[in-house]
Design a protein around this motif. Structure first.
Motif, PDB file in Angstrom:
ATOM      1  N   LEU A   1      30.592 -15.767  67.073  1.00 35.79           N
ATOM      2  CA  LEU A   1      31.937 -16.334  67.203  1.00 35.79           C
ATOM      3  C   LEU A   1      31.889 -17.850  67.092  1.00 35.79           C
ATOM      4  CD1 LEU A   1      34.955 -16.052  67.860  1.00 35.79           C
ATOM      5  CD2 LEU A   1      34.346 -16.073  70.300  1.00 35.79           C
ATOM      6  N   ARG A   2      30.909 -18.483  67.758  1.00 33.09           N
ATOM      7  CA  ARG A   2      30.776 -19.943  67.690  1.00 33.09           C
ATOM      8  C   ARG A   2      30.549 -20.403  66.255  1.00 33.09           C
ATOM      9  NH1 ARG A   2      26.491 -23.644  68.835  1.00 33.09           N
ATOM     10  NH2 ARG A   2      25.330 -22.415  67.300  1.00 33.09           N
ATOM     11  N   ASN A   3      29.662 -19.718  65.546  1.00 33.11           N
ATOM     12  CA  ASN A   3      29.344 -20.131  64.179  1.00 33.11           C
ATOM     13  C   ASN A   3      30.492 -19.861  63.208  1.00 33.11           C
ATOM     14  OD1 ASN A   3      26.898 -21.092  64.981  1.00 33.11           O
ATOM     15  ND2 ASN A   3      25.692 -19.381  64.213  1.00 33.11           N
ATOM     16  N   ALA A   4      31.208 -18.762  63.415  1.00 38.22           N
ATOM     17  CA  ALA A   4      32.390 -18.499  62.585  1.00 38.22           C
ATOM     18  C   ALA A   4      33.444 -19.580  62.818  1.00 38.22           C
ATOM     19  CB  ALA A   4      32.960 -17.116  62.897  1.00 38.22           C
ATOM     20  N   ALA A   5      33.595 -19.999  64.062  1.00 32.14           N
ATOM     21  CA  ALA A   5      34.544 -21.073  64.379  1.00 32.14           C
ATOM     22  C   ALA A   5      34.104 -22.384  63.738  1.00 32.14           C
ATOM     23  CB  ALA A   5      34.667 -21.233  65.889  1.00 32.14           C
ATOM     24  N   LEU A   6      32.798 -22.651  63.722  1.00 35.27           N
ATOM     25  CA  LEU A   6      32.286 -23.861  63.087  1.00 35.27           C
ATOM     26  C   LEU A   6      32.631 -23.893  61.599  1.00 35.27           C
ATOM     27  CD1 LEU A   6      28.695 -24.735  64.419  1.00 35.27           C
ATOM     28  CD2 LEU A   6      30.642 -26.281  64.176  1.00 35.27           C
ATOM     29  N   VAL A   7      32.415 -22.773  60.918  1.00 37.58           N
ATOM     30  CA  VAL A   7      32.722 -22.704  59.489  1.00 37.58           C
ATOM     31  C   VAL A   7      34.214 -22.915  59.251  1.00 37.58           C
ATOM     32  CG1 VAL A   7      32.717 -21.202  57.464  1.00 37.58           C
ATOM     33  CG2 VAL A   7      30.733 -21.221  58.993  1.00 37.58           C
ATOM     34  N   ALA A   8      35.047 -22.221  60.043  1.00 39.53           N
ATOM     35  CA  ALA A   8      36.499 -22.342  59.878  1.00 39.53           C
ATOM     36  C   ALA A   8      36.969 -23.768  60.149  1.00 39.53           C
ATOM     37  CB  ALA A   8      37.206 -21.354  60.800  1.00 39.53           C
TER      38      ALA A   8
ATOM     39  N   ILE B   1      14.614 -21.765  59.380  1.00 39.10           N
ATOM     40  CA  ILE B   1      15.926 -21.322  59.846  1.00 39.10           C
ATOM     41  C   ILE B   1      15.869 -21.118  61.352  1.00 39.10           C
ATOM     42  CG2 ILE B   1      17.640 -19.490  59.739  1.00 39.10           C
ATOM     43  CD1 ILE B   1      17.614 -21.147  57.256  1.00 39.10           C
ATOM     44  N   GLU B   2      16.578 -21.952  62.091  1.00 37.95           N
ATOM     45  CA  GLU B   2      16.619 -21.824  63.549  1.00 37.95           C
ATOM     46  C   GLU B   2      17.649 -20.771  63.947  1.00 37.95           C
ATOM     47  OE1 GLU B   2      17.697 -22.918  67.686  1.00 37.95           O
ATOM     48  OE2 GLU B   2      18.962 -23.112  65.922  1.00 37.95           O
ATOM     49  N   VAL B   3      17.400 -20.054  65.035  1.00 34.93           N
ATOM     50  CA  VAL B   3      18.203 -18.882  65.361  1.00 34.93           C
ATOM     51  C   VAL B   3      19.663 -19.217  65.647  1.00 34.93           C
ATOM     52  CG1 VAL B   3      16.230 -17.575  66.230  1.00 34.93           C
ATOM     53  CG2 VAL B   3      17.539 -18.996  67.802  1.00 34.93           C
ATOM     54  N   GLU B   4      19.973 -20.449  66.088  1.00 29.88           N
ATOM     55  CA  GLU B   4      21.350 -20.801  66.430  1.00 29.88           C
ATOM     56  C   GLU B   4      22.169 -21.263  65.230  1.00 29.88           C
ATOM     57  OE1 GLU B   4      21.668 -22.906  70.532  1.00 29.88           O
ATOM     58  OE2 GLU B   4      19.637 -23.240  69.796  1.00 29.88           O
ATOM     59  N   SER B   5      21.517 -21.479  64.091  1.00 31.76           N
ATOM     60  CA  SER B   5      22.245 -21.930  62.910  1.00 31.76           C
ATOM     61  C   SER B   5      23.085 -20.795  62.342  1.00 31.76           C
ATOM     62  CB  SER B   5      21.262 -22.431  61.853  1.00 31.76           C
ATOM     63  OG  SER B   5      20.459 -21.358  61.377  1.00 31.76           O
ATOM     64  N   VAL B   6      23.947 -21.136  61.381  1.00 31.38           N
ATOM     65  CA  VAL B   6      24.801 -20.108  60.773  1.00 31.38           C
ATOM     66  C   VAL B   6      23.958 -19.025  60.086  1.00 31.38           C
ATOM     67  CG1 VAL B   6      26.572 -19.677  59.035  1.00 31.38           C
ATOM     68  CG2 VAL B   6      26.775 -21.659  60.552  1.00 31.38           C
ATOM     69  N   PRO B   7      23.000 -19.382  59.196  1.00 31.78           N
ATOM     70  CA  PRO B   7      22.166 -18.322  58.620  1.00 31.78           C
ATOM     71  C   PRO B   7      21.272 -17.651  59.648  1.00 31.78           C
ATOM     72  CG  PRO B   7      21.382 -20.478  57.912  1.00 31.78           C
ATOM     73  CD  PRO B   7      22.698 -20.688  58.580  1.00 31.78           C
ATOM     74  N   GLY B   8      20.825 -18.412  60.665  1.00 33.56           N
ATOM     75  CA  GLY B   8      19.982 -17.827  61.706  1.00 33.56           C
ATOM     76  C   GLY B   8      20.702 -16.762  62.508  1.00 33.56           C
TER      77      GLY B   8
END
Length: 419
Positions: free
Chosen positions: A396-403, A248-255
């Motif tokens: 915020l970036r990862n939440a935007a990616l999911v949305a 799990i890389e730190v920039e990923s959604v689970p990371g």
């Protein structure tokens, strides 16, 4: 009567109507004949690339590890006829080796400068493809503008990684799939052997002959290129088991969720492995398996969408590629900053078509790219120190990616599936 006779005589001597002669279109290199809607993005491309390439070559962003230390070592090994399979950071299909080897064809330049020149050429090719595809009445230059505006938001990252080359192959493939499916398949096949994901360009190939010809040509290209590289280089298939050990890389959604948990006392920690900062500790293995499961579910949905699709528009292939890349990136265990290059390319391909269903999703790539640049490289060290400001930007970036992934899927379904 006299006047009537005169009018009759005049009519008899009138020359025949002259049909308008269609002027041949100006050659592509006659920029003085280009309309302003094409000249504007070209001018902006020249200005921005000149600035960023000059800053990259002058080391204004610092000496990047990849182009100054990693890629030259790989190129030296490739020049001896074997892939660097002993290096844990080597995770790429065999044709990628040709990209790392290519700067050695310019011995009058240093490796880093030659590599940057290669990327700039591919950047120009993407821009040219997007502009050439926008010349029809039902097309738009918005795709070219998205690419031209979006890439500089990533600072030096596009010019020290090779993802612009991969994106060029994917964009060319998806833009050619409707009119030249064999060419599209060849380009996608080459892309697969550079970084695997360009096969996504064929997800939305129209059913029937187009799909068969594009997929068959992609398979043949992969087989032929694999055989050719394996005959010249040793270790051509060493990449096949490289991704299994990724965590799990730190920039990923689970990371990012693990980073937030660490901020509040979680006992895990990130360390440098396989070329990125990856988590080790409780729940990481479970999260990695969950991420893989989400990827499988996402592509299972894409298969279902394809089986249910009844409406194939000119933009459908590009729209499907946009959704597929979003699914792949969002559910990935590793979201490196250069992944945004893929999304910018996919969004630009969509915006070439005026009838695209992904217009707002594609435009959203600009702020998403800016947020990614804030995380890396601008605030990378503070993020690893768990400072709340960069952590909030990452979340915020990862939440935007999911949305955006969910929104893209809904818009793709509504535009083309049977209801």
């Amino acid at each position: 009567m006299v006047s009537s006779a005169l009018r009759t005589a005049e009519k008899q001597h009138l020359p025949a109507a002259v049909e308008p002669v269609e002027r041949p279109s100006a050659p592509w290199y006659r920029m003085d004949r280009w309309p302003s809607r094409l000249l504007a993005p070209v001018g902006f491309w020249f200005c921005t690339r000149l600035i960023f390439v000059a800053m990259t070559v002058a080391n204004r962003f610092g000496r990047d590890f990849e182009t100054y230390r990693l890629y030259p070592v790989w190129a030296a090994e490739l020049a001896k006829g074997h892939f660097p399979v002993h290096d844990v950071m080597w995770q790429y299909p065999p044709v990628a080796g040709l990209i790392f080897l290519a700067p050695k064809a310019l011995p009058f330049l240093g490796y880093a400068d030659a590599f940057t020149l290669l990327i700039v050429v591919c950047d120009a090719l993407v821009t040219g493809l997007l502009l050439a595809s926008s010349r029809r009445q039902d097309r738009s230059t918005h795709g070219a503008w998205l690419w031209v505006l979006g890439l500089p938001l990533m600072l030096q990252v596009p010019y020290v990684r090779f993802d612009v080359v991969v994106t060029a192959l994917a964009v060319a493939s998806v833009l050619a799939v409707n009119r030249a499916p064999v060419t599209s398949g060849v380009l996608a096949g080459l892309g697969v052997l550079v970084k695997a994901w360009p096969v996504i360009a064929l997800v939305g190939a129209p059913r029937g002959r187009t799909a068969r010809r594009s997929w068959l040509s992609a398979v043949v290209t992969v087989g032929a290129a694999l055989a050719a590289t394996a005959s010249v280089f040793s270790g051509a298939l060493g990449f096949l088991g490289a991704q299994g050990a990724r965590g799990i890389e730190v920039e990923s959604v689970p990371g990012s969720l693990l980073l937030l948990a660490e901020h509040f006392g979680y006992g895990g920690h990130a360390r440098y492995r396989y070329g990125s900062m990856q988590f080790s500790g409780a729940y990481t293995h479970t999260l990695a398996e969950l991420a893989i499961g989400c990827t499988v579910i996402g592509f299972g949905w894409l298969l279902w969408w394809r089986m249910r699709t009844r409406v194939w528009r000119p933009a459908t292939a590009a729209d499907a590629m946009m959704t597929a890349i979003l699914i792949f990136v969002t559910t990935s265990r590793v979201i490196s900053p250069q992944y945004l290059i893929w999304l910018l390319g996919a969004g630009a391909a969509c915006l070439v078509f005026q009838g695209t269903s992904q217009r707002p999703v594609a435009y959203a790539m600009l702020p998403l790219t800016a947020l990614t640049t804030v995380v890396y490289p601008m605030a990378w060290t503070p993020l690893l120190k768990l400072e709340i400001a960069p952590l909030s930007v990452l979340l915020l970036r990862n939440a935007a990616l999911v949305a955006l992934t969910l929104w893209s899927a809904v818009r793709l379904w509504r535009s083309s599936a049977l209801r």
